[in-house]
Design a protein around this motif. Structure first.
Motif, PDB file in Angstrom:
ATOM      1  N   ARG A  12       0.800  -1.067   0.101  1.00  0.00           N
ATOM      2  CA  ARG A  12       0.043   0.056   0.086  1.00  0.00           C
ATOM      3  C   ARG A  12       0.832   1.283   0.129  1.00  0.00           C
ATOM      4  N   VAL A  13       1.934   1.319   0.800  1.00  0.00           N
ATOM      5  CA  VAL A  13       2.839   2.360   0.974  1.00  0.00           C
ATOM      6  C   VAL A  13       3.504   2.603  -0.180  1.00  0.00           C
ATOM      7  N   GLN A  32      -4.334   7.731   6.229  1.00  0.00           N
ATOM      8  CA  GLN A  32      -5.455   7.927   5.943  1.00  0.00           C
ATOM      9  C   GLN A  32      -6.283   7.279   4.864  1.00  0.00           C
ATOM     10  N   ARG A  33      -5.497   7.324   3.653  1.00  0.00           N
ATOM     11  CA  ARG A  33      -5.932   6.842   2.349  1.00  0.00           C
ATOM     12  C   ARG A  33      -5.956   5.435   2.185  1.00  0.00           C
ATOM     13  N   CYS A  34      -5.000   4.757   3.206  1.00  0.00           N
ATOM     14  CA  CYS A  34      -4.615   3.312   3.036  1.00  0.00           C
ATOM     15  C   CYS A  34      -5.383   2.528   4.098  1.00  0.00           C
ATOM     16  N   LEU A 137      -7.645   3.190  -9.286  1.00  0.00           N
ATOM     17  CA  LEU A 137      -6.796   3.279  -8.195  1.00  0.00           C
ATOM     18  C   LEU A 137      -6.177   4.569  -7.980  1.00  0.00           C
ATOM     19  N   LEU A 138      -6.091   5.152  -9.035  1.00  0.00           N
ATOM     20  CA  LEU A 138      -5.427   6.613  -8.884  1.00  0.00           C
ATOM     21  C   LEU A 138      -6.352   7.526  -8.108  1.00  0.00           C
ATOM     22  N   ASP A 139      -7.702   7.226  -8.662  1.00  0.00           N
ATOM     23  CA  ASP A 139      -8.729   8.171  -8.083  1.00  0.00           C
ATOM     24  C   ASP A 139      -8.884   8.096  -6.529  1.00  0.00           C
ATOM     25  N   ILE A 140      -8.546   6.798  -5.738  1.00  0.00           N
ATOM     26  CA  ILE A 140      -8.302   6.614  -4.472  1.00  0.00           C
ATOM     27  C   ILE A 140      -7.191   6.995  -3.765  1.00  0.00           C
TER      28      ILE A 140
END
Length: 163
Positions: A12-13, A32-34, A137-140
């Motif tokens: 994820r990182v 926060q995002r992951c 994925l890029l949107d997330i």
């Protein structure tokens, strides 16, 4: 095979950093995002930096970024180095193996073969292929981020083709 939490967070990182190339990202924004704790992230980020996947900068304007291009980071390699200290089964652990069947058991060979097939499937994948060009994925991970490359995702073998 079960992937450890540490490896899951590491991927994820790396994906977050690849989705946000061209800028330093922070541990708190990744958390926060992951959906990962900052404590786990700190440990994983430190390990990824020691392994040469990340460049970190301390201080008020600090953060982290990939230390090499995403197309040069192989997912199989990341999994190997992150999972290496965790034995697949008790009989793979030299020090803690108490299994009385080890000398005669054929399961160990089958598990070795299965693990090899797992890594052979991941070896052709680059971080770039997983992230860049993957609009959902890029949107997330990086709304407005910059993921400039776009290596096509290699064809994955079906389970019957992996041997």
């Amino acid at each position: 095979m079960r992937v450890t939490k540490r490896t899951n967070i590491a991927i994820r990182v790396l994906m977050y950093c690849a989705a946000n190339t061209g800028r330093l990202v922070t541990k708190s924004e990744i958390a926060q995002r992951c959906n990962a704790s900052e404590n786990h992230l700190a440990q994983v980020i430190n390990q990824l930096a020691q392994l040469g996947y990340l460049h970190t900068r301390r201080g008020r304007n600090g953060g982290l970024e990939l230390s090499r291009n995403a197309d040069r980071i192989r997912i199989g390699e990341v999994f190997r180095v992150m999972e290496e200290p965790v034995p697949l089964a008790e009989c793979f652990a030299d020090a803690d193996n108490t299994c009385p069947l080890t000398a005669a058991c054929r399961l160990r060979d089958a598990l070795t073969h299965a693990a090899s097939a797992f890594y052979r499937t991941l070896d052709p994948l680059t971080l770039d292929a997983l992230v860049c060009g993957n609009v959902p994925l890029l949107d997330i991970l990086g709304p407005g981020g910059a993921c400039t490359r776009g290596t096509p995702l290699p064809e994955l073998a079906t389970p019957s083709q992996v041997s």
